[in-house]
Scaffold this active site. Structure first.
Site, PDB file in Angstrom:
ATOM      1  N   VAL A   9       0.866  -1.176   0.000  1.00 31.02           N
ATOM      2  CA  VAL A   9       0.000   0.000   0.000  1.00 31.02           C
ATOM      3  C   VAL A   9       0.901   1.223   0.000  1.00 31.02           C
ATOM      4  O   VAL A   9       2.081   1.142   0.335  1.00 31.02           O
ATOM      5  CB  VAL A   9      -0.976   0.019   1.207  1.00 31.02           C
ATOM      6  N   SER A  10       0.328   2.371  -0.362  1.00 26.64           N
ATOM      7  CA  SER A  10       1.143   3.558  -0.593  1.00 26.64           C
ATOM      8  C   SER A  10       1.535   4.328   0.657  1.00 26.64           C
ATOM      9  O   SER A  10       2.458   5.122   0.612  1.00 26.64           O
ATOM     10  CB  SER A  10       0.409   4.507  -1.539  1.00 26.64           C
ATOM     11  N   SER A  11       0.831   4.148   1.750  1.00 31.05           N
ATOM     12  CA  SER A  11       1.177   4.908   2.953  1.00 31.05           C
ATOM     13  C   SER A  11       0.946   4.066   4.200  1.00 31.05           C
ATOM     14  O   SER A  11       0.217   3.072   4.173  1.00 31.05           O
ATOM     15  CB  SER A  11       0.367   6.200   3.041  1.00 31.05           C
ATOM     16  N   GLN A  14      -2.662   3.295   5.265  1.00 29.88           N
ATOM     17  CA  GLN A  14      -3.515   2.373   4.518  1.00 29.88           C
ATOM     18  C   GLN A  14      -3.384   0.960   5.077  1.00 29.88           C
ATOM     19  O   GLN A  14      -2.439   0.639   5.799  1.00 29.88           O
ATOM     20  CB  GLN A  14      -3.163   2.405   3.035  1.00 29.88           C
ATOM     21  N   SER A  37       5.257   4.406  -0.871  1.00 31.47           N
ATOM     22  CA  SER A  37       4.842   4.839  -2.198  1.00 31.47           C
ATOM     23  C   SER A  37       5.510   3.984  -3.266  1.00 31.47           C
ATOM     24  O   SER A  37       6.668   3.590  -3.130  1.00 31.47           O
ATOM     25  CB  SER A  37       5.212   6.303  -2.399  1.00 31.47           C
TER      26      SER A  37
END
Length: 160
Positions: A9-11, A14, A37
């Site tokens: 996941v990007s962060s 999340q 990211s």
């Protein structure tokens, strides 16, 4: 044959639960995961570890293709690394990226042909650019470590 999962996941805010559930249902063990990211395609250490863990006949399983890659060329490079290890790739949300099937392998062959064609075009443009630069008098290679005086002095000393 082992199934090795990868989830991202990007962060840090999340949640990986949905992807982890899909990978567990597919029978993946181990599952490599990261929260960062994907913009920087070179900074995914857990993806690197997942690929490095692959052995001959193993399968890297992704819940979603965009969790591993951001561009076609990056995706092809990942696929080539997986294949070089004698392993396969399976993407749960993209049936055409299931290299365990004939259709998936055919799709990858098509993408590889596109990548090869692009590489040939890049080499051709670079060679043409070098010819033009040479015609304009450009110098290639490293700059000399010694200036003209130092070169002359070195030659004089060697001959003495």
């Amino acid at each position: 044959m082992r199934k090795i999962g990868y989830a991202r996941v990007s962060s840090v805010h999340q949640n990986l639960d949905r992807q982890l559930g899909q990978l567990r249902a597919e029978g993946c063990d181990p599952i490599f995961r990261e929260k960062k990211s994907g913009k920087d395609v070179r900074n995914r250490p857990q993806l690197e570890r997942a690929i490095d863990a692959l052995g001959n006949g193993d399968v890297l399983v992704l819940a979603e293709w965009d969790r591993a890659t951001r561009s076609m060329m990056d995706g092809i490079a990942i696929i080539e690394r997986i294949q070089a290890r004698g392993a396969l790739l399976k993407v749960l949300d993209k049936a055409h990226l299931d290299l365990t099937t004939p259709i998936g392998r055919g799709f990858i062959a098509f993408l590889s042909a596109l990548a090869e064609d692009e590489r040939q075009r890049i080499v051709k443009r670079a060679n043409e650019g070098r010819k033009i630069a040479l015609a304009r008098g450009a110098k290639f290679g490293r700059k000399p470590k010694l200036n003209a005086f130092q070169q002359e002095e070195a030659c004089r000393r060697l001959s003495a």
